[in-house]
Design a protein around this motif. Sequence first.
Motif, PDB file in Angstrom:
ATOM      1  N   TYR A 173     109.642  55.429 -24.366  1.00  0.00           N
ATOM      2  CA  TYR A 173     109.556  56.817 -24.469  1.00  0.00           C
ATOM      3  C   TYR A 173     108.213  57.533 -25.003  1.00  0.00           C
ATOM      4  O   TYR A 173     107.396  56.431 -25.535  1.00  0.00           O
ATOM      5  N   VAL A 174     107.657  58.565 -24.726  1.00  0.00           N
ATOM      6  CA  VAL A 174     106.501  58.968 -25.050  1.00  0.00           C
ATOM      7  C   VAL A 174     106.466  60.410 -25.926  1.00  0.00           C
ATOM      8  O   VAL A 174     107.285  61.145 -25.497  1.00  0.00           O
ATOM      9  N   ALA A 175     105.888  60.456 -27.090  1.00  0.00           N
ATOM     10  CA  ALA A 175     106.049  61.723 -27.806  1.00  0.00           C
ATOM     11  C   ALA A 175     104.998  62.832 -27.240  1.00  0.00           C
ATOM     12  O   ALA A 175     103.790  62.638 -27.833  1.00  0.00           O
ATOM     13  N   TYR A 176     105.180  63.311 -26.331  1.00  0.00           N
ATOM     14  CA  TYR A 176     104.168  64.137 -25.441  1.00  0.00           C
ATOM     15  C   TYR A 176     103.428  65.128 -26.167  1.00  0.00           C
ATOM     16  O   TYR A 176     102.325  65.076 -26.308  1.00  0.00           O
ATOM     17  N   GLU A 177     104.168  65.779 -27.085  1.00  0.00           N
ATOM     18  CA  GLU A 177     103.774  66.956 -27.909  1.00  0.00           C
ATOM     19  C   GLU A 177     102.598  66.075 -29.054  1.00  0.00           C
ATOM     20  O   GLU A 177     101.539  67.141 -29.438  1.00  0.00           O
ATOM     21  N   LEU A 178     102.590  64.962 -29.275  1.00  0.00           N
ATOM     22  CA  LEU A 178     101.537  64.302 -30.131  1.00  0.00           C
ATOM     23  C   LEU A 178     100.299  63.806 -29.474  1.00  0.00           C
ATOM     24  O   LEU A 178      99.421  63.333 -30.371  1.00  0.00           O
ATOM     25  N   CYS A 179     100.587  63.738 -28.176  1.00  0.00           N
ATOM     26  CA  CYS A 179      99.256  62.982 -27.622  1.00  0.00           C
ATOM     27  C   CYS A 179      98.888  63.880 -26.535  1.00  0.00           C
ATOM     28  O   CYS A 179      97.514  63.655 -25.973  1.00  0.00           O
ATOM     29  N   LYS A 180      99.310  65.110 -26.103  1.00  0.00           N
ATOM     30  CA  LYS A 180      98.975  65.863 -24.750  1.00  0.00           C
ATOM     31  C   LYS A 180      97.476  66.200 -24.968  1.00  0.00           C
ATOM     32  O   LYS A 180      96.715  66.486 -23.920  1.00  0.00           O
ATOM     33  N   ASP A 181      97.022  66.565 -26.073  1.00  0.00           N
ATOM     34  CA  ASP A 181      95.511  67.085 -26.261  1.00  0.00           C
ATOM     35  C   ASP A 181      94.691  66.000 -26.212  1.00  0.00           C
ATOM     36  O   ASP A 181      93.277  66.620 -25.898  1.00  0.00           O
ATOM     37  N   SER A 182      95.055  64.942 -25.805  1.00  0.00           N
ATOM     38  CA  SER A 182      93.932  63.838 -25.602  1.00  0.00           C
ATOM     39  C   SER A 182      93.384  63.559 -24.107  1.00  0.00           C
ATOM     40  O   SER A 182      92.677  62.708 -23.801  1.00  0.00           O
ATOM     41  N   PHE A 183      94.171  64.566 -23.516  1.00  0.00           N
ATOM     42  CA  PHE A 183      94.122  64.259 -21.968  1.00  0.00           C
ATOM     43  C   PHE A 183      93.587  65.587 -21.442  1.00  0.00           C
ATOM     44  O   PHE A 183      94.092  66.817 -21.770  1.00  0.00           O
ATOM     45  N   SER A 184      92.525  65.667 -20.498  1.00  0.00           N
ATOM     46  CA  SER A 184      92.061  66.926 -19.914  1.00  0.00           C
ATOM     47  C   SER A 184      93.051  67.414 -19.009  1.00  0.00           C
ATOM     48  O   SER A 184      92.740  68.602 -18.757  1.00  0.00           O
ATOM     49  N   GLY A 185      93.875  66.740 -18.357  1.00  0.00           N
ATOM     50  CA  GLY A 185      94.851  67.018 -17.307  1.00  0.00           C
ATOM     51  C   GLY A 185      95.971  66.426 -16.912  1.00  0.00           C
ATOM     52  O   GLY A 185      96.035  65.326 -17.676  1.00  0.00           O
ATOM     53  N   GLY A 186      96.879  66.785 -16.360  1.00  0.00           N
ATOM     54  CA  GLY A 186      98.064  66.176 -16.141  1.00  0.00           C
ATOM     55  C   GLY A 186      98.136  64.802 -15.303  1.00  0.00           C
ATOM     56  O   GLY A 186      98.532  64.099 -15.651  1.00  0.00           O
ATOM     57  N   GLU A 187      97.176  64.823 -14.392  1.00  0.00           N
ATOM     58  CA  GLU A 187      96.843  63.734 -13.474  1.00  0.00           C
ATOM     59  C   GLU A 187      96.288  62.512 -14.293  1.00  0.00           C
ATOM     60  O   GLU A 187      96.858  61.410 -14.393  1.00  0.00           O
ATOM     61  N   GLU A 188      95.428  62.903 -15.264  1.00  0.00           N
ATOM     62  CA  GLU A 188      94.924  61.868 -16.428  1.00  0.00           C
ATOM     63  C   GLU A 188      96.024  61.115 -17.239  1.00  0.00           C
ATOM     64  O   GLU A 188      96.123  60.175 -17.192  1.00  0.00           O
ATOM     65  N   PHE A 189      96.869  62.132 -17.556  1.00  0.00           N
ATOM     66  CA  PHE A 189      97.949  61.860 -18.517  1.00  0.00           C
ATOM     67  C   PHE A 189      99.053  60.665 -17.578  1.00  0.00           C
ATOM     68  O   PHE A 189      99.442  59.925 -18.354  1.00  0.00           O
ATOM     69  N   LEU A 190      99.360  61.305 -16.700  1.00  0.00           N
ATOM     70  CA  LEU A 190     100.310  60.730 -15.624  1.00  0.00           C
ATOM     71  C   LEU A 190      99.723  59.229 -15.712  1.00  0.00           C
ATOM     72  O   LEU A 190     100.606  58.212 -15.461  1.00  0.00           O
ATOM     73  N   ASN A 191      98.522  59.092 -15.044  1.00  0.00           N
ATOM     74  CA  ASN A 191      97.955  57.759 -14.820  1.00  0.00           C
ATOM     75  C   ASN A 191      98.198  56.871 -16.087  1.00  0.00           C
ATOM     76  O   ASN A 191      98.277  55.600 -15.979  1.00  0.00           O
ATOM     77  N   TYR A 192      97.669  57.527 -17.280  1.00  0.00           N
ATOM     78  CA  TYR A 192      97.925  56.701 -18.407  1.00  0.00           C
ATOM     79  C   TYR A 192      99.001  56.274 -18.720  1.00  0.00           C
ATOM     80  O   TYR A 192      99.411  54.768 -18.992  1.00  0.00           O
ATOM     81  N   VAL A 193     100.162  57.045 -18.865  1.00  0.00           N
ATOM     82  CA  VAL A 193     101.557  56.846 -19.086  1.00  0.00           C
ATOM     83  C   VAL A 193     102.099  55.964 -18.222  1.00  0.00           C
ATOM     84  O   VAL A 193     103.122  55.355 -18.549  1.00  0.00           O
ATOM     85  N   ASN A 194     101.761  55.730 -17.057  1.00  0.00           N
ATOM     86  CA  ASN A 194     102.350  54.800 -16.039  1.00  0.00           C
ATOM     87  C   ASN A 194     102.286  53.422 -16.552  1.00  0.00           C
ATOM     88  O   ASN A 194     103.074  52.528 -15.930  1.00  0.00           O
ATOM     89  N   ASP A 195     101.254  53.042 -17.395  1.00  0.00           N
ATOM     90  CA  ASP A 195     101.216  51.718 -17.781  1.00  0.00           C
ATOM     91  C   ASP A 195     102.080  51.425 -19.171  1.00  0.00           C
ATOM     92  O   ASP A 195     101.932  52.346 -20.027  1.00  0.00           O
TER      93      ASP A 195
END
Length: 374
Positions: free
Chosen positions: A83-105
């Motif tokens: 799982y991913v604690a979204y609230e603790l890491c969302k600010d490290s990404f500029s947008g949703g696409e960058e976030f999704l690409n990262y968490v897919n791994d």
Amino acid sequence: MDIILFGCGVSGYEALCFLGEENVKCFCDNNPDVVQSKKFGKPVLSFMEMKSWRKSVIILCVKNRKDIYDMARQCEENGIYDYVAYELCKDSFSGGEEFLNYVNDPENRNSMRKKMWFARIKTLEMQVSFLKQHADIRSLKPATGWLRERQLDCVRTSAEFLTLIEPLEIHPFLCGGNLIGYVRHGGFVPWDDDIDFSLIRSEYEQFKEYCRTNLNEKEWCWEDMADHFSVWRCQNGVKGIGMDFFVLDYYAEDYPFEALLDCSRRVREKLMSAVSLKDKIRVFERAVTKNRQYTVPQSSRIYFGVDNTEMDHKYHKGYIPEEVLFPLKKVKWEGEKFWVPNQPEEFALYEFEDIWKFPEDVGIPRHFGTAINE
């Protein structure tokens, strides 16, 4: 992989907008009033439904920062470790696409969880450090629940066993954490979970011989643990509540304390090559026999035997003056009467460098490793 947002409140809506509706399969929530309904156009699953899908989706915990660890703990307690604690890491990404690409791994998700729990550990360490500096250890409340029941079982069992061996006219006295508990708390240390006694060498050998000759596995069983001797209440060979017994010696007036420590160090070096418990017992038996030239029936100074686990400690204050230990006193402890040293606090300071500070294992029962409030 599909995304499930665990939490459909304000944080869940924000995550939905950040990631894009097309990238989110559904929500999950613990609130039964919203389960099986729709929120923000997406269906809401129960936690158990999400659990059944855990291997085919990416779960984002979207609770607020204050409660996110409770949500992560709920996942792990139910076998959901990816799982991913979204609230603790969302600010490290500029947008949703960058976030999704990262968490897919999956390796990235694993790294995010490690960072999350490491940050939590650091926060808890700061809180514990603060409490240690500002709290008085003597004001701690007694244990409750299963731990308190175990403590009282230890007391009852020990009192019964000591009554059984009264004809020996020996005097096992409270030591270790139990003695600290007597001095500092008027009973058990709140997180302690066993009971320890010490005996002077002559009584210790008499006690062991009695156990070997008279105890049977129908009621009581025993075992020589090399650096102490243990007795348990038994039922058909199954061990129940037990007690540990440790030995002290009178040392000759001209035997330097450093020589005793050197002897103990050599014994510990030999133990490194001892594979089995029998091997360890033999090492200690030889050491005790050799050390008899330096031990005497009585003198002005006492210390732990070379076959006492206390000799493993790095802290050694020096020989214990006889008057610190004897004459022993009988006191009421946890509702039963037990022997304690003549000067209990002073004796405890030969076992522990500082009995008034919070130890590293505060709150953790030694034999179970479970926090006292669980």
